[in-house]
Design a protein around this motif. Structure first.
Motif, short mmCIF file in Angstrom:
data_model
loop_
_atom_site.label_atom_id
_atom_site.label_comp_id
_atom_site.label_asym_id
_atom_site.label_seq_id
_atom_site.Cartn_x
_atom_site.Cartn_y
_atom_site.Cartn_z
N GLN A 191 56.44 15.84 -8.39
CA GLN A 191 57.38 16.96 -8.42
C GLN A 191 58.64 16.58 -9.20
OE1 GLN A 191 57.99 20.25 -8.39
NE2 GLN A 191 57.32 20.47 -6.28
N THR A 192 58.90 17.31 -10.28
CA THR A 192 60.01 16.99 -11.17
C THR A 192 60.85 18.24 -11.43
OG1 THR A 192 58.61 15.33 -12.25
CG2 THR A 192 60.62 15.97 -13.40
N ALA A 193 62.15 18.06 -11.43
CA ALA A 193 63.07 19.18 -11.64
C ALA A 193 63.18 19.49 -13.13
CB ALA A 193 64.44 18.85 -11.06
N THR A 194 62.35 20.38 -13.60
CA THR A 194 62.38 20.81 -14.99
C THR A 194 62.88 22.25 -15.06
OG1 THR A 194 60.14 21.72 -14.99
CG2 THR A 194 60.37 19.35 -15.47
N PRO A 195 63.30 22.72 -16.25
CA PRO A 195 63.74 24.11 -16.36
C PRO A 195 62.67 25.11 -15.93
CG PRO A 195 64.46 22.87 -18.28
CD PRO A 195 63.57 21.94 -17.48
N ARG A 196 61.41 24.83 -16.22
CA ARG A 196 60.35 25.77 -15.85
C ARG A 196 60.14 25.81 -14.33
NH1 ARG A 196 57.52 24.13 -20.86
NH2 ARG A 196 57.66 25.88 -22.29
#
Length: 260
Positions: A191-196
């Motif tokens: 789980q990564t905090a990306t814009p999408r």
């Protein structure tokens, strides 16, 4: 035959000074961070993105080359790889950050969603391997961003998970065919905090809930994933190929447990 031990110059191994790195999907999120990371250690960066404005904005940040094209289209890949080589010379590192999921129950997956998922998560890697490898220097490295979804199962991840699992196997096969001249590896984020992700999950407590499942206490940052990609682009990973590196803060080490 004897083996001579060497003590490497780690400063040189960390750097990509003057080497050409091509980043597919470089205009946003993990891709942008990968461009910044490569440029910070001296690489010449070609930024490829579907969105021309995003490609130009990142290219300006890294004093690189902006290229626009659909990485799932063979003619477009041949064009932008050719443009990159003409501008900066042969490619030393190729990072493919492209991927997107259309989550939903398997019973509701249409043919259109299935083939779209394979295109967005697998076809571009196939084309990058075929076309990009021909433009690479001896000792080059190709890195693909997969997902924990390709290694673990979750409801609603049938298309995305199957495509990312296919990516890991595709890269493993490519490592056998492209070695010893080119290394090929996968970085599999959790789980990564990306814009999408932020667009898909606007609820304010989403990341707090996700972080509760991670032994290291937080979700990933785009820089966490870009750092792993950079590791594979450098000679610090010179004897690693065909591997999938999970970068998930330890979340995948858990198993379902009920206290009796």
């Amino acid at each position: 035959m004897g083996i001579t031990e060497l003590t490497p110059d780690y400063r040189g191994l960390i750097g990509l000074e003057g080497k050409h790195v091509l980043v597919l999907g470089g205009g946003l999120g993990i891709g942008r961070q990968t461009c910044l990371a490569a440029a910070s250690v001296g690489a010449k960066v070609s930024v490829v993105d579907m969105d021309q404005d995003r490609a130009k904005a990142v290219a300006e940040e890294v004093d690189g080359l902006a290229l626009t094209g659909d990485a799932t289209d063979r003619a477009a890949v041949e064009r932008f790889v050719g443009e990159a080589v003409r501008h900066f010379g042969p490619i030393h590192g190729l990072a493919d950050i492209i991927g997107m999921s259309d989550n939903g129950p398997l019973s509701e997956v249409t043919d259109e969603l299935w083939y779209r998922g394979l295109d967005l998560n697998l076809r571009h890697a196939f084309l990058a391997l075929q076309i990009g490898a021909k433009a690479m220097t001896e000792g080059g490295s190709m890195v693909f961003v997969g997902s924990i979804s390709g290694l673990r199962s979750a409801p609603g991840h049938a298309v995305y998970g199957a495509a990312k699992a296919g990516l890991a196997n595709l890269v493993s096969t490519a490592s056998l065919e492209l070695g010893p001249g080119i290394r090929v590896n996968v970085v599999a984020p959790g789980q990564t905090a990306t814009p999408r992700v932020a667009e898909r999950h606007p609820e304010p407590d989403y990341y707090d809930k996700a972080a509760a499942q991670v032994p290291l206490g937080r979700v990933g940052r785009t820089s966490d994933i870009a750092s792993a990609v950079l590791f594979f682009l450098t000679d610090l990973s010179a004897w690693i190929t065909g591997q999938t590196l999970v970068v998930d803060g330890g979340a995948g080490r858990r198993f379902a447990y009920t206290k009796l």
